[in-house]
Design an enzyme around this catalytic site. Sequence first.
Site, short mmCIF file in Angstrom:
data_model
loop_
_atom_site.label_atom_id
_atom_site.label_comp_id
_atom_site.label_asym_id
_atom_site.label_seq_id
_atom_site.Cartn_x
_atom_site.Cartn_y
_atom_site.Cartn_z
N CYS B 84 48.10 40.25 42.27
CA CYS B 84 47.15 41.03 43.08
C CYS B 84 45.71 40.68 42.75
O CYS B 84 44.78 41.24 43.35
CB CYS B 84 47.41 42.51 42.89
N CYS B 216 50.27 55.97 45.43
CA CYS B 216 50.48 54.53 45.62
C CYS B 216 49.50 53.96 46.64
O CYS B 216 49.18 54.61 47.64
CB CYS B 216 51.89 54.26 46.14
N SER B 217 49.07 52.72 46.40
CA SER B 217 48.26 52.04 47.40
C SER B 217 49.17 51.64 48.55
O SER B 217 50.38 51.88 48.53
CB SER B 217 47.56 50.84 46.79
N LYS B 337 43.86 52.30 47.60
CA LYS B 337 44.60 53.51 47.98
C LYS B 337 44.45 53.83 49.47
O LYS B 337 45.40 54.30 50.10
CB LYS B 337 44.05 54.67 47.14
N HIS B 341 45.64 47.45 50.65
CA HIS B 341 45.83 46.49 49.55
C HIS B 341 46.67 45.30 49.99
O HIS B 341 47.83 45.16 49.61
CB HIS B 341 46.48 47.24 48.36
#
Lengths: 394, 394
Positions: B84, B216-217, B337, B341
């Site tokens: 990421c 969670c994103s 978030k 992402h």
Amino acid sequence: MGVSVIGTYHTKVGRLDDSLYELLVKAGKGALEDAGVEAKDIGGIWVGNYSGGGFNNQEHLAPYALEIDPELRFIPAVRVENACASGSAAIEGAKNAIESGEVDFALVIGVEKMTSLDTKGVTKTLAMASFWPEEGAKGVTFPGLFAEYAKGYKDRYGFSDEELRTMLAKVAAKNHTNAAANPLAQRPWKCSYEDILNLPDEKNPVIAAPLRLYDCSLVSDGAAALVLTTTERARKLKDKVVEISALVHTTDYLALKKRSNSEFEAGKRAIHRAYEMAGITVDDLDFAEVHDCFTIAEILAYEAMGLAPDGKGWTLLDDGIVEVGGKLPVNPSGGLKAKGHPVGATGASMAVLAARQLLGDAIGHQVSGAEIGLTFNIGGSAASNYALVFKRVK
Amino acid sequence: MGVSVIGTYHTKVGRLDDSLYELLVKAGKGALEDAGVEAKDIGGIWVGNYSGGGFNNQEHLAPYALEIDPELRFIPAVRVENACASGSAAIEGAKNAIESGEVDFALVIGVEKMTSLDTKGVTKTLAMASFWPEEGAKGVTFPGLFAEYAKGYKDRYGFSDEELRTMLAKVAAKNHTNAAANPLAQRPWKCSYEDILNLPDEKNPVIAAPLRLYDCSLVSDGAAALVLTTTERARKLKDKVVEISALVHTTDYLALKKRSNSEFEAGKRAIHRAYEMAGITVDDLDFAEVHDCFTIAEILAYEAMGLAPDGKGWTLLDDGIVEVGGKLPVNPSGGLKAKGHPVGATGASMAVLAARQLLGDAIGHQVSGAEIGLTFNIGGSAASNYALVFKRVK
């Protein structure tokens, strides 16, 4: 500022017991030891790996390199990918970092573990290096893409099927024979091109016409690693120094149909620009390790190198020029065809082979008195192209 | 030698109709146009992409960038990957190449197309960024890995379940609310932390205890691109210039169990070294875009930044310090978030957001008079860490 190789390591190539992780660590440790550089002095790690995701469910491989030595903890590590040229791409990243002054000593590791998948899985994973929507997804494989080159070459210059098959067999025979002197090679076999032509169909089946099994490089596990630093520093640390006198990277369209299928156009540019940067011509080369992923690719590489005019590359095989003992041995290691082709490792493997030749400590055949060598590494169907000139400078 | 941003582009983030290829080309074209640089002047292209192989069957993505403009043909293009943090890794590669003198103008593109897979496929593909044999292969997912951080943080500092859940909801509420001002964001939602706590279980289920869906994103498609050059050249070409005053990359062990589960140890080093290189302290920052892949990560980022002592990061959410209008707004864009992402794009996205803030042309909330900003981007369970300081220098 010059960048030189001060340490190398090359694992055995083949179907190995070692995991992806073990190969990475083994090669990294070996190169550090050979360099005589302490892990704490390494400023960055570049990992060339094509598809840890596809072959081993492991993306984000670079941090695993910290396992080479506890002193590497917190050091930057990154993976670089350009298909079968990922190893050369890692060298390029490290070289830029040294030249920028960001890093004094760089560790480059090329690694791939392919035999974790069966033939179907390998074929699919490799096809992800093509332009997927129009090539891989439509069933086009890498043998299929290089079959296009073989057909393009045949059509452009008017060869018969037999002539084409014979010239390709000569590449294979030379490289298998060269591999017989290479203790790390996957498929050593002292043979003549007639031996290959005489193989029964079941032993040498058509994979993608006109290419047969013996026109294809191998499915391999393996790793190779180098420690790089400035030439100035290398001269102080080592009795013998091999410099990367040129590294040229060119890109062509991802899809083969958008470019020539009878020459490596971008590769030709990379090689000739590399000659220029290194201040040499093809006549100055003492050897070359080139990307014979399929036998036709080696003939196209001769032409990209300017070793023969376009359409005449195949004649070098008859003249003995590219054989060990000839004017310019090509793939004295056995090449991808017979040394093996752990795809993400291959660029690093070529660089290690070149450096070791120039140090007079060849892996396999030693080309006597070698002072200048070329590596030519391609990714995909030659969309990514890297030409490196290595010179003994001390 | 300083390196500056002279052009940016950011696509919409979300479940998009655009393919991986379209996102790559759109972002690249947009950044070139914004920079006012001709394609023929670009010396190299760095593509940050986590898993084109896993999500789209496309490894070897970089050459496709030639489709941005015919003048790019033959220019070096390479993919860089660190999970990421691949976008930041691409910036690092480009910056080194500029500093080495190899390249005058570099094009950096971060891109990911994740919604091509279903949730199960996405979860598996992301898990390849863990240490597969001991994490992914054993069923450990990324929510599971960051749940370990949440538990580690709770245990180390003695929070109750309720205290933990509340602080995490405050991160989520802040970022969803910030996203409401960002026209490119995936999940804008003006809400309070009570709104999140009051969500029924079926709307906010436990994903990996103690983390729930709203911790969670997002699973996102998107791309962001930058044109970089030397600060000297940027000053001549542009009225306003944003410099990358520091880029520090640190690596920690791939497997989480080999390191702390209650702080970002390597990230802390990267950030503090970046402050040092940029000649600043945390007090000089006007905003930060940090890696809130899970809500707990943003709290750990506060502590890694030195914005609060270890174990006290959560207090900043009560004090309003990290809100828009506070002393140091964190994730004014909405963050991973709520902005979204698209994993391999994220580092480039953060850099674009930072540059645009400093140019006074923010995507979303404008932090008034912003002169210095930080981006903090991590890969895997924080094995790869990148801290960048951006400064308005003209």
